[in-house]
Design a protein around this motif. Structure first.
Motif, PDB file in Angstrom:
ATOM      1  N   MET A 129       0.841  -1.201   0.000  1.00 26.21           N
ATOM      2  CA  MET A 129       0.000   0.000   0.000  1.00 26.21           C
ATOM      3  C   MET A 129       0.877   1.252   0.000  1.00 26.21           C
ATOM      4  N   GLU A 130       2.192   1.055   0.096  1.00 27.33           N
ATOM      5  CA  GLU A 130       3.117   2.186   0.136  1.00 27.33           C
ATOM      6  C   GLU A 130       3.280   2.786  -1.253  1.00 27.33           C
ATOM      7  N   ALA A 131       3.297   4.118  -1.304  1.00 25.89           N
ATOM      8  CA  ALA A 131       3.521   4.809  -2.573  1.00 25.89           C
ATOM      9  C   ALA A 131       4.965   4.600  -3.006  1.00 25.89           C
ATOM     10  N   TRP A 132       5.192   4.648  -4.307  1.00 27.36           N
ATOM     11  CA  TRP A 132       6.526   4.459  -4.867  1.00 27.36           C
ATOM     12  C   TRP A 132       7.369   5.695  -4.623  1.00 27.36           C
ATOM     13  N   LYS A 133       8.611   5.477  -4.216  1.00 23.04           N
ATOM     14  CA  LYS A 133       9.540   6.594  -4.022  1.00 23.04           C
ATOM     15  C   LYS A 133      10.691   6.425  -4.997  1.00 23.04           C
ATOM     16  N   ALA A 134      10.874   7.425  -5.860  1.00 29.01           N
ATOM     17  CA  ALA A 134      11.986   7.376  -6.811  1.00 29.01           C
ATOM     18  C   ALA A 134      13.281   7.619  -6.044  1.00 29.01           C
ATOM     19  N   SER A 135      14.339   6.951  -6.466  1.00 31.40           N
ATOM     20  CA  SER A 135      15.641   7.187  -5.829  1.00 31.40           C
ATOM     21  C   SER A 135      16.162   8.546  -6.282  1.00 31.40           C
ATOM     22  N   ASP A 136      17.076   9.120  -5.526  1.00 32.17           N
ATOM     23  CA  ASP A 136      17.645  10.430  -5.864  1.00 32.17           C
ATOM     24  C   ASP A 136      18.277  10.427  -7.245  1.00 32.17           C
ATOM     25  N   THR A 137      18.941   9.333  -7.618  1.00 32.86           N
ATOM     26  CA  THR A 137      19.586   9.286  -8.933  1.00 32.86           C
ATOM     27  C   THR A 137      18.548   9.316 -10.051  1.00 32.86           C
ATOM     28  N   GLU A 138      17.402   8.628  -9.842  1.00 34.14           N
ATOM     29  CA  GLU A 138      16.328   8.655 -10.855  1.00 34.14           C
ATOM     30  C   GLU A 138      15.752  10.069 -10.975  1.00 34.14           C
ATOM     31  N   ILE A 139      15.562  10.744  -9.834  1.00 30.92           N
ATOM     32  CA  ILE A 139      15.021  12.108  -9.848  1.00 30.92           C
ATOM     33  C   ILE A 139      16.008  13.050 -10.537  1.00 30.92           C
ATOM     34  N   ASP A 140      17.304  12.936 -10.191  1.00 30.28           N
ATOM     35  CA  ASP A 140      18.334  13.779 -10.811  1.00 30.28           C
ATOM     36  C   ASP A 140      18.386  13.553 -12.315  1.00 30.28           C
ATOM     37  N   LYS A 141      18.319  12.280 -12.736  1.00 31.12           N
ATOM     38  CA  LYS A 141      18.367  11.948 -14.165  1.00 31.12           C
ATOM     39  C   LYS A 141      17.174  12.569 -14.891  1.00 31.12           C
ATOM     40  N   GLU A 142      15.976  12.445 -14.297  1.00 32.74           N
ATOM     41  CA  GLU A 142      14.770  13.004 -14.917  1.00 32.74           C
ATOM     42  C   GLU A 142      14.841  14.535 -14.965  1.00 32.74           C
ATOM     43  N   ALA A 143      15.353  15.144 -13.888  1.00 28.01           N
ATOM     44  CA  ALA A 143      15.488  16.611 -13.847  1.00 28.01           C
ATOM     45  C   ALA A 143      16.440  17.081 -14.942  1.00 28.01           C
ATOM     46  N   MET A 144      17.548  16.382 -15.117  1.00 26.04           N
ATOM     47  CA  MET A 144      18.524  16.757 -16.150  1.00 26.04           C
ATOM     48  C   MET A 144      17.923  16.602 -17.552  1.00 26.04           C
ATOM     49  N   GLU A 145      17.164  15.522 -17.766  1.00 25.67           N
ATOM     50  CA  GLU A 145      16.516  15.319 -19.070  1.00 25.67           C
ATOM     51  C   GLU A 145      15.500  16.429 -19.331  1.00 25.67           C
ATOM     52  N   LEU A 147      15.504  19.504 -18.033  1.00 25.32           N
ATOM     53  CA  LEU A 147      16.252  20.746 -18.253  1.00 25.32           C
ATOM     54  C   LEU A 147      16.809  20.796 -19.671  1.00 25.32           C
ATOM     55  N   LYS A 148      17.362  19.672 -20.142  1.00 23.75           N
ATOM     56  CA  LYS A 148      17.920  19.607 -21.500  1.00 23.75           C
ATOM     57  C   LYS A 148      16.804  19.849 -22.521  1.00 23.75           C
ATOM     58  N   ARG A 149      15.634  19.215 -22.308  1.00 27.69           N
ATOM     59  CA  ARG A 149      14.497  19.382 -23.220  1.00 27.69           C
ATOM     60  C   ARG A 149      14.053  20.844 -23.251  1.00 27.69           C
ATOM     61  N   ILE A 150      14.001  21.488 -22.075  1.00 26.72           N
ATOM     62  CA  ILE A 150      13.603  22.904 -22.007  1.00 26.72           C
ATOM     63  C   ILE A 150      14.581  23.758 -22.801  1.00 26.72           C
ATOM     64  N   ASN A 151      15.863  23.535 -22.587  1.00 25.96           N
ATOM     65  CA  ASN A 151      16.886  24.303 -23.297  1.00 25.96           C
ATOM     66  C   ASN A 151      16.816  24.073 -24.799  1.00 25.96           C
ATOM     67  N   ASP A 152      16.632  22.808 -25.209  1.00 27.43           N
ATOM     68  CA  ASP A 152      16.534  22.491 -26.644  1.00 27.43           C
ATOM     69  C   ASP A 152      15.331  23.184 -27.267  1.00 27.43           C
ATOM     70  N   GLU A 153      14.176  23.143 -26.561  1.00 27.68           N
ATOM     71  CA  GLU A 153      12.967  23.788 -27.088  1.00 27.68           C
ATOM     72  C   GLU A 153      13.137  25.298 -27.125  1.00 27.68           C
ATOM     73  N   ALA A 154      13.794  25.875 -26.120  1.00 31.38           N
ATOM     74  CA  ALA A 154      14.022  27.329 -26.084  1.00 31.38           C
ATOM     75  C   ALA A 154      14.929  27.743 -27.236  1.00 31.38           C
ATOM     76  N   ASP A 155      15.952  26.918 -27.520  1.00 31.77           N
ATOM     77  CA  ASP A 155      16.865  27.202 -28.630  1.00 31.77           C
ATOM     78  C   ASP A 155      16.162  27.121 -29.976  1.00 31.77           C
ATOM     79  N   SER A 156      15.121  26.284 -30.051  1.00 30.50           N
ATOM     80  CA  SER A 156      14.416  26.129 -31.327  1.00 30.50           C
ATOM     81  C   SER A 156      13.377  27.230 -31.535  1.00 30.50           C
ATOM     82  N   GLY A 157      13.285  28.161 -30.584  1.00 25.73           N
ATOM     83  CA  GLY A 157      12.372  29.298 -30.744  1.00 25.73           C
ATOM     84  C   GLY A 157      10.959  29.008 -30.275  1.00 25.73           C
ATOM     85  N   SER A 158      10.737  27.896 -29.570  1.00 30.52           N
ATOM     86  CA  SER A 158       9.413  27.570 -29.049  1.00 30.52           C
ATOM     87  C   SER A 158       9.033  28.614 -28.000  1.00 30.52           C
TER      88      SER A 158
END
Length: 175
Positions: A129-145, A147-158
């Protein structure tokens, strides 16, 4: 007694018995029906395991309690697989158990659970019944992905790259 009989029963070999009575099971083999049932259950478990893998480890699902034991509750996982999962008392939260560890769930109760393990060999599904907790490395990896997507979209003029990424992140976290 004469003729090898003891206490009114005549001893005979499995071969002699099977000549008289047809197929005799010695306990070393399984009847064909049991073997087929096990193969069917394993196939359904493998199908269920693939579905759970696609949905990911964080997916909470509503299940119905089908039976209660002293150590937990069996829950119908829904779907056409006919799979049941085991919610051990140690994995229960809230009003599912009392402070002494007594299971308070009743047959027919609805519970929110998460699948923690699918054992296709033993045909067992473990629940919590416990909710899933992502590990810090998974959270960091997702945050970096993200951030990269935001930067790529910003560079493309979105125009609203950040807004779009933020909405995606919110939708993803609320699943």
């Amino acid at each position: 007694g004469e003729g090898g009989s003891k206490g009114g029963f005549q001893e005979m070999t499995v071969e002699e018995a099977s000549e008289l009575y047809g197929d005799i099971l010695t306990g070393d083999e399984e009847p064909a029906a049991v073997d087929l049932a096990k193969k069917d259950t394993r196939a359904r478990m493998e199908k269920f395991q693939k579905r759970m893998a696609r949905q990911g480890p964080s997916k909470m699902r509503n299940c119905v309690v089908t039976s209660v034991t002293g150590y937990g509750a069996f829950c119908d996982m829904g779907g056409q697989d006919g799979i049941q999962g085991m919610l051990h008392v140690s994995k229960m939260q809230g009003k599912a158990k009392d402070k002494y560890g007594k299971v308070l769930l009743k047959e027919g109760d609805s519970v929110m659970v998460r699948v923690t393990n699918v054992d296709t060999e033993e045909c067992k599904v473990e629940l919590t019944m416990e909710a899933w907790k992502a590990s810090d490395t998974e959270i960091d990896k997702e945050a970096m992905e993200t951030l990269k997507r935001i930067n790529d979209e910003a560079d493309s003029g979105s125009k609203s790259a950040f807004s779009a990424a933020w909405e995606k992140a919110i939708k993803k976290s609320s699943k």
